[in-house]
Design a protein around this motif. Structure first.
Motif, PDB file in Angstrom:
ATOM      1  N   THR A   1     -32.461  14.963   0.350  1.00  0.00           N
ATOM      2  CA  THR A   1     -32.116  13.549   0.160  1.00  0.00           C
ATOM      3  C   THR A   1     -33.367  12.681   0.058  1.00  0.00           C
ATOM      4  N   ALA A   2     -34.405  13.021   0.826  1.00  0.00           N
ATOM      5  CA  ALA A   2     -35.646  12.251   0.759  1.00  0.00           C
ATOM      6  C   ALA A   2     -36.297  12.395  -0.609  1.00  0.00           C
ATOM      7  N   ARG A   3     -36.280  13.611  -1.163  1.00  0.00           N
ATOM      8  CA  ARG A   3     -36.865  13.837  -2.488  1.00  0.00           C
ATOM      9  C   ARG A   3     -36.143  13.004  -3.542  1.00  0.00           C
ATOM     10  N   LYS A   4     -34.800  12.937  -3.449  1.00  0.00           N
ATOM     11  CA  LYS A   4     -34.030  12.179  -4.426  1.00  0.00           C
ATOM     12  C   LYS A   4     -34.229  10.676  -4.280  1.00  0.00           C
ATOM     13  N   ALA A   5     -34.458  10.219  -3.056  1.00  0.00           N
ATOM     14  CA  ALA A   5     -34.568   8.779  -2.813  1.00  0.00           C
ATOM     15  C   ALA A   5     -35.994   8.253  -3.000  1.00  0.00           C
ATOM     16  N   ALA A   6     -36.999   9.110  -2.812  1.00  0.00           N
ATOM     17  CA  ALA A   6     -38.391   8.637  -2.785  1.00  0.00           C
ATOM     18  C   ALA A   6     -38.790   7.940  -4.081  1.00  0.00           C
ATOM     19  N   ARG A   7     -38.415   8.515  -5.241  1.00  0.00           N
ATOM     20  CA  ARG A   7     -38.800   7.922  -6.523  1.00  0.00           C
ATOM     21  C   ARG A   7     -38.208   6.522  -6.672  1.00  0.00           C
ATOM     22  N   ARG A   8     -36.928   6.379  -6.243  1.00  0.00           N
ATOM     23  CA  ARG A   8     -36.282   5.074  -6.343  1.00  0.00           C
ATOM     24  C   ARG A   8     -36.929   4.067  -5.401  1.00  0.00           C
ATOM     25  N   LEU A   9     -37.262   4.512  -4.211  1.00  0.00           N
ATOM     26  CA  LEU A   9     -37.873   3.605  -3.237  1.00  0.00           C
ATOM     27  C   LEU A   9     -39.276   3.194  -3.686  1.00  0.00           C
ATOM     28  N   ARG A  10     -39.981   4.129  -4.293  1.00  0.00           N
ATOM     29  CA  ARG A  10     -41.309   3.783  -4.815  1.00  0.00           C
ATOM     30  C   ARG A  10     -41.183   2.738  -5.920  1.00  0.00           C
ATOM     31  N   SER A  11     -40.179   2.925  -6.801  1.00  0.00           N
ATOM     32  CA  SER A  11     -39.946   1.942  -7.858  1.00  0.00           C
ATOM     33  C   SER A  11     -39.548   0.598  -7.264  1.00  0.00           C
ATOM     34  N   LEU A  12     -38.763   0.634  -6.201  1.00  0.00           N
ATOM     35  CA  LEU A  12     -38.315  -0.594  -5.549  1.00  0.00           C
ATOM     36  C   LEU A  12     -39.498  -1.395  -5.031  1.00  0.00           C
ATOM     37  N   LEU A  13     -40.497  -0.697  -4.471  1.00  0.00           N
ATOM     38  CA  LEU A  13     -41.649  -1.366  -3.892  1.00  0.00           C
ATOM     39  C   LEU A  13     -42.773  -1.589  -4.899  1.00  0.00           C
ATOM     40  N   GLY A  14     -42.789  -0.803  -5.983  1.00  0.00           N
ATOM     41  CA  GLY A  14     -43.861  -0.924  -6.963  1.00  0.00           C
ATOM     42  C   GLY A  14     -45.194  -0.438  -6.436  1.00  0.00           C
TER      43      GLY A  14
END
Length: 409
Positions: A72-85
């Motif tokens: 779940t962390a692998r799937k969420a990390a890319r989105r969270l990185r995009s969220l924070l820029g």
């Protein structure tokens, strides 16, 4: 929805709006510097950033709602990185790095758990220099924010930037709070699932041993006089027990539940003979409706018990499943001995042993947990006047879906 869940969702919404506002102000200043045409009605930069934030968060939420794991962390990390820029982002639990997204993993990842140790202990965010010796590496500043749950700090969100930034500190802290809310909701989902599974186990235990004994005795009585019927009843008994004790899947289709009831009534009919009269009326369009597993059979068993076992007279049971627009309505009615309404209220309030009304409390609680308090059992009864139970089942409800479970062979 419980008060805890509502509070968690409200907190999640507040966090997302805060993140959107933070990013929006930053993007708004950037847009002004780039000279974006003011005559284009494309919404304000804050609005654009907020919409982008909500959309990206909606993509990150589903994996997080399954808990904090490597997958779940692998799937969420890319989105969270995009969220924070940010240039890179990492998620950890208390023991190890679960996911890394972005450059620098080759020389930064092995230092992560050392950096997050203090945050895991204190539960307070930190921002520090990365102390990276690679002059080409863009990861110069690190913000570490705790991911918390009911049991304390579960892990950390580690955001890497190219420079020290108060905006990144604030945004990373808010996103970590939002992630924590998702993890809390995941735990609520698991707790709810464990509770429902425990209630199903309790309900299975209420399939009375004397019913099983009496069913086998009735089957045995036909072995010599009517072996073909004995064979059919034995197959019904096998299918009934296989369905009732299947593993996994808290939901089933109405068609399967009605088939289980038919098997139960066939076995009860072998015992009571002509004293049991059953009428079944089912609208074909409601057969695919999904409902909680094993929530109708206990009610039919209750009707048989109070209609025949507590009386020496003939008992008529009517089971109807009808289409009611966005809902399916199921009624189970018998003309047996009925029940004192005050006794019934005590049973449904948990103030009296549920053995006084087999499965009524269990089924009522499960329906309310799944659909809300407006969908509990509606029961009409009086002493000597039989009993009528009505259930309303929404045809579509978020989180209610059928998944085939393994059978006990």
């Amino acid at each position: 929805m419980t008060g805890t869940e509502a509070a968690a969702l409200a907190a999640a919404g507040a966090v997302l709006l805060a993140v959107g506002a933070v990013l929006g102000l930053a993007l708004g200043r950037a847009g002004a510097r780039r000279g974006v045409r003011p005559d284009l009605d494309l919404g304000t930069p804050v609005e654009h950033a907020t919409f982008h934030t909500l959309h990206t968060a909606s993509l990150a939420a589903p994996p997080l709602r399954a808990g904090l794991t490597e997958d779940t962390a692998r799937k969420a990390a890319r989105r969270l990185r995009s969220l924070l820029g940010t240039e890179a982002l990492s998620l950890t639990d208390r023991e190890r790095v679960l996911a890394w997204d972005g450059p620098g993993a080759d020389h930064h990842e092995r230092q992560v758990m050392v950096r997050v140790a203090e945050v895991l202990d204190s539960g307070r965010s930190q921002s520090v220099h990365s102390d990276c010796e690679d002059l080409e590496c863009p990861l110069r500043w690190v913000v570490i924010a705790p991911l918390t749950g009911e049991e304390g700090v579960l892990g950390t969100l580690v955001a890497y930037g190219s420079r020290e930034s108060a905006v990144l500190v604030r945004a990373a802290t808010e996103v970590a709070r939002w992630v924590s809310v998702q993890l809390e909701l995941a735990e609520l989902d698991r707790s709810r699932t464990r509770l429902i599974e425990a209630e199903i186990r309790a309900l299975r235990a209420q399939i009375s041993p004397h019913f099983i004994f009496n069913s086998l005795a009735a089957i045995a009585s036909f072995v010599r006089t009517d072996p073909e019927r004995a064979r059919d009843l034995l197959l019904e008994f096998a299918d009934f027990t296989r369905y009732s004790f299947r593993r996994h899947g808290e939901f089933t289709h109405l068609a399967d539940e009605l088939r289980c009831i038919e098997q139960y009534l066939a076995l009860a009919g072998a015992r009571f003979g002509d004293r049991l009269k059953v009428t079944l009326q089912v609208a074909p369009e409601v057969l695919p409706v999904t409902l909680p597993f094993l929530c109708l059979q206990p009610l039919v068993e209750n009707a048989v018990k109070h209609g025949l076992e507590d009386s020496r007279h003939e008992c008529r049971i009517m089971i109807a499943a009808q289409d009611a627009g966005s809902e399916a309505t199921v009624t189970i009615e018998d003309d047996g001995v009925g029940m004192d309404p005050e006794v019934l209220r005590a049973i449904l309030a948990g103030e009296r042993s549920a053995s006084s009304g087999i499965g009524l409390l269990n089924v009522d609680e499960r329906l309310r947990q799944v659909y809300g308090d407006d969908y509990g059992l509606v029961i009409e009864t009086a002493v000597g006047a039989g009993m009528k139970i009505t259930i309303r089942i929404p045809k579509y409800r978020a989180g209610v879906h059928f998944s085939a479970g393994r059978r006990v062979d």
